[in-house]
Design a protein around this motif. Sequence first.
Motif, PDB file in Angstrom:
ATOM      1  N   GLU A 143       9.684  51.368  39.904  1.00 13.15           N
ATOM      2  CA  GLU A 143       8.988  52.607  39.562  1.00 13.15           C
ATOM      3  C   GLU A 143       9.932  53.582  38.863  1.00 13.15           C
ATOM      4  N   TRP A 144      11.160  53.683  39.384  1.00 11.09           N
ATOM      5  CA  TRP A 144      12.174  54.544  38.737  1.00 11.09           C
ATOM      6  C   TRP A 144      12.464  54.067  37.327  1.00 11.09           C
ATOM      7  N   PHE A 145      12.652  52.767  37.160  1.00 13.98           N
ATOM      8  CA  PHE A 145      12.998  52.219  35.853  1.00 13.98           C
ATOM      9  C   PHE A 145      11.860  52.442  34.862  1.00 13.98           C
ATOM     10  N   ALA A 146      10.625  52.288  35.328  1.00 11.14           N
ATOM     11  CA  ALA A 146       9.466  52.506  34.455  1.00 11.14           C
ATOM     12  C   ALA A 146       9.356  53.966  34.037  1.00 11.14           C
ATOM     13  N   SER A 147       9.811  54.871  34.911  1.00  6.68           N
ATOM     14  CA  SER A 147       9.720  56.299  34.579  1.00  6.68           C
ATOM     15  C   SER A 147      10.630  56.670  33.412  1.00  6.68           C
ATOM     16  N   LEU A 148      11.590  55.796  33.092  1.00  9.67           N
ATOM     17  CA  LEU A 148      12.543  56.070  32.012  1.00  9.67           C
ATOM     18  C   LEU A 148      12.181  55.322  30.730  1.00  9.67           C
ATOM     19  N   HIS A 149      10.901  54.908  30.602  1.00  7.00           N
ATOM     20  CA  HIS A 149      10.534  54.087  29.442  1.00  7.00           C
ATOM     21  C   HIS A 149      10.720  54.813  28.116  1.00  7.00           C
ATOM     22  N   GLU A 150      10.687  56.144  28.143  1.00  3.99           N
ATOM     23  CA  GLU A 150      10.902  56.891  26.905  1.00  3.99           C
ATOM     24  C   GLU A 150      12.391  57.082  26.615  1.00  3.99           C
ATOM     25  N   LYS A 151      13.231  56.676  27.549  1.00  3.63           N
ATOM     26  CA  LYS A 151      14.686  56.747  27.359  1.00  3.63           C
ATOM     27  C   LYS A 151      15.282  55.367  27.648  1.00  3.63           C
ATOM     28  N   PRO A 152      14.959  54.376  26.828  1.00  2.04           N
ATOM     29  CA  PRO A 152      15.377  53.002  27.139  1.00  2.04           C
ATOM     30  C   PRO A 152      16.886  52.813  27.213  1.00  2.04           C
ATOM     31  N   VAL A 153      17.632  53.509  26.372  1.00  5.43           N
ATOM     32  CA  VAL A 153      19.090  53.367  26.408  1.00  5.43           C
ATOM     33  C   VAL A 153      19.629  53.894  27.737  1.00  5.43           C
ATOM     34  N   ALA A 154      19.164  55.085  28.131  1.00  4.17           N
ATOM     35  CA  ALA A 154      19.604  55.664  29.405  1.00  4.17           C
ATOM     36  C   ALA A 154      19.189  54.780  30.570  1.00  4.17           C
ATOM     37  N   ALA A 155      17.996  54.214  30.490  1.00  3.66           N
ATOM     38  CA  ALA A 155      17.521  53.337  31.567  1.00  3.66           C
ATOM     39  C   ALA A 155      18.400  52.103  31.691  1.00  3.66           C
ATOM     40  N   ASP A 156      18.676  51.468  30.556  1.00  2.00           N
ATOM     41  CA  ASP A 156      19.464  50.238  30.573  1.00  2.00           C
ATOM     42  C   ASP A 156      20.887  50.472  31.045  1.00  2.00           C
ATOM     43  N   ARG A 157      21.428  51.636  30.761  1.00  2.00           N
ATOM     44  CA  ARG A 157      22.806  51.914  31.157  1.00  2.00           C
ATOM     45  C   ARG A 157      22.895  52.485  32.570  1.00  2.00           C
ATOM     46  N   SER A 158      21.802  53.059  33.058  1.00  2.00           N
ATOM     47  CA  SER A 158      21.793  53.583  34.424  1.00  2.00           C
ATOM     48  C   SER A 158      21.570  52.477  35.448  1.00  2.00           C
ATOM     49  N   ALA A 159      20.798  51.471  35.074  1.00  2.00           N
ATOM     50  CA  ALA A 159      20.456  50.407  36.019  1.00  2.00           C
ATOM     51  C   ALA A 159      21.690  49.715  36.606  1.00  2.00           C
ATOM     52  N   PRO A 160      22.708  49.357  35.801  1.00  4.06           N
ATOM     53  CA  PRO A 160      23.897  48.732  36.406  1.00  4.06           C
ATOM     54  C   PRO A 160      24.630  49.660  37.371  1.00  4.06           C
ATOM     55  N   VAL A 161      24.603  50.970  37.101  1.00  2.00           N
ATOM     56  CA  VAL A 161      25.255  51.926  38.002  1.00  2.00           C
ATOM     57  C   VAL A 161      24.542  51.932  39.344  1.00  2.00           C
ATOM     58  N   LEU A 162      23.212  51.969  39.307  1.00  2.00           N
ATOM     59  CA  LEU A 162      22.436  51.932  40.547  1.00  2.00           C
ATOM     60  C   LEU A 162      22.672  50.616  41.283  1.00  2.00           C
ATOM     61  N   SER A 163      22.778  49.527  40.537  1.00  2.00           N
ATOM     62  CA  SER A 163      23.010  48.230  41.161  1.00  2.00           C
ATOM     63  C   SER A 163      24.364  48.185  41.875  1.00  2.00           C
ATOM     64  N   VAL A 164      25.387  48.791  41.280  1.00  2.00           N
ATOM     65  CA  VAL A 164      26.700  48.846  41.931  1.00  2.00           C
ATOM     66  C   VAL A 164      26.604  49.630  43.242  1.00  2.00           C
ATOM     67  N   ILE A 165      25.872  50.737  43.204  1.00  2.00           N
ATOM     68  CA  ILE A 165      25.709  51.554  44.413  1.00  2.00           C
ATOM     69  C   ILE A 165      25.050  50.730  45.520  1.00  2.00           C
ATOM     70  N   MET A 166      24.005  49.988  45.168  1.00  2.00           N
ATOM     71  CA  MET A 166      23.285  49.203  46.167  1.00  2.00           C
ATOM     72  C   MET A 166      24.114  48.025  46.676  1.00  2.00           C
ATOM     73  N   THR A 167      24.867  47.395  45.780  1.00  3.47           N
ATOM     74  CA  THR A 167      25.729  46.284  46.203  1.00  3.47           C
ATOM     75  C   THR A 167      26.810  46.776  47.162  1.00  3.47           C
ATOM     76  N   CYS A 168      27.408  47.909  46.828  1.00  3.69           N
ATOM     77  CA  CYS A 168      28.434  48.480  47.714  1.00  3.69           C
ATOM     78  C   CYS A 168      27.825  48.930  49.041  1.00  3.69           C
ATOM     79  N   ALA A 169      26.583  49.407  49.005  1.00  2.00           N
ATOM     80  CA  ALA A 169      25.915  49.809  50.245  1.00  2.00           C
ATOM     81  C   ALA A 169      25.805  48.614  51.189  1.00  2.00           C
ATOM     82  N   GLU A 170      25.583  47.430  50.643  1.00  2.00           N
ATOM     83  CA  GLU A 170      25.573  46.214  51.461  1.00  2.00           C
ATOM     84  C   GLU A 170      26.967  45.939  52.024  1.00  2.00           C
ATOM     85  N   THR A 171      27.956  46.020  51.136  1.00  2.00           N
ATOM     86  CA  THR A 171      29.342  45.741  51.549  1.00  2.00           C
ATOM     87  C   THR A 171      29.801  46.698  52.637  1.00  2.00           C
ATOM     88  N   TYR A 172      29.392  47.970  52.528  1.00  2.00           N
ATOM     89  CA  TYR A 172      29.824  48.979  53.498  1.00  2.00           C
ATOM     90  C   TYR A 172      28.972  48.970  54.770  1.00  2.00           C
TER      91      TYR A 172
END
Length: 374
Positions: A143-172
């Motif tokens: 839903e968050w990613f779809a909300s950024l459909h008018e900003k595809p570059v920002a969406a594509d570059r933000s997604a890996p940052v969010l993924s790192v946060i979630m992966t680290c949340a698992e590790t921690y």
Amino acid sequence: MATTRLTQARVEALRSRKASRDVRDAGLRGFGVRVYPTGRKCYFIATQFEGQRIWKIVGDADDMSTGEAREQARTMLAALRSDGQVSSEALPFEVVAEEVFQRYARNWKPRTLAVNRGYYANQILPWFRGRPIVGITSADVREWFASLHEKPVAADRSAPVLSVIMTCAETYGYRPEGSNPCRGIRRYRRKGRERFLSEEEIRRLGRVLERHEGAHPMYVAIIRLLLLTGCRKREIVTLRWKEYREGHLHLADSKTGPRMVWLSSPARRILEEQPHRSQWVFPSRSAGNSVGMSSVERSWKRMRSEAGLKDVRLHDLRHTFASIAVMSGENILTVGRLLGHNDPGTTLKYTHLARDAVAEAAETVGAVLGGSAA
């Protein structure tokens, strides 16, 4: 370490110094606020559990009041004392995200960290702020990613940052293992910005470079090296003489870490023709630093205009180098090594050029064999 009864007024009155400093709360043991040299302030808990020191961020002082932080800290400390774990249900997304930035920052170069911080603040935090980290689902992320459909570059570059946060949340230990809700997110399809110069365009550019060589030899050399090496522009503009030895470039701090760049004889000849008047191969007028990136860009815009290449960026010379290598028969893994790609997937965008070259070769062979059969 200073200790005082932390109030909203006292926290707001704290001023930054040259080094980070902690101020502990006299009322709740283990609770405090850290003031960074930048002026940023964050609340934290610090305690001992089974002989191990535990330090965790509670939240940013700009996002929560001192009272809210104290109550959050009290909950976290109670969870630690009862079972040695900070309950992830009690932790909002932004608390864990801040801990990730603090602990994971060493994996990013300073410039990358600043960019990722920007995407986090502008694209990620406004959507997920206040949500329990453990409760964020794949549906929430879609839903968050779809909300950024008018900003595809920002969406594509933000997604890996969010993924790192979630992966680290698992590790921690804040999310179950294997629960990263960013898995499966497909990037937006965007018209590629890759621009490859044709043979005719390269010839036109070559003629323009020859005309400017007498008046602007350094800028001409930089442009030629970019085309001959496939290096990123910063790697060439900030090149030091100590990085050129034994016929190769030994880059200590490229975008993907230390790497060696193989040089052709024309590239080596350009370097050997440069005067040694500084530690920099291409020094500024004062020779105290490398030539400025902005001046290189200005020279490039002037030369590309003369060559009729107004849509070509300096970075497209790197794409041109790669396209020539692929169409000359080099495999994708080799091209990836030439470009300094850590992830082979980054080089896959050039595979269509390899297919085109194979198709052209097949047509050539077919024409030859067909003619012979006749």
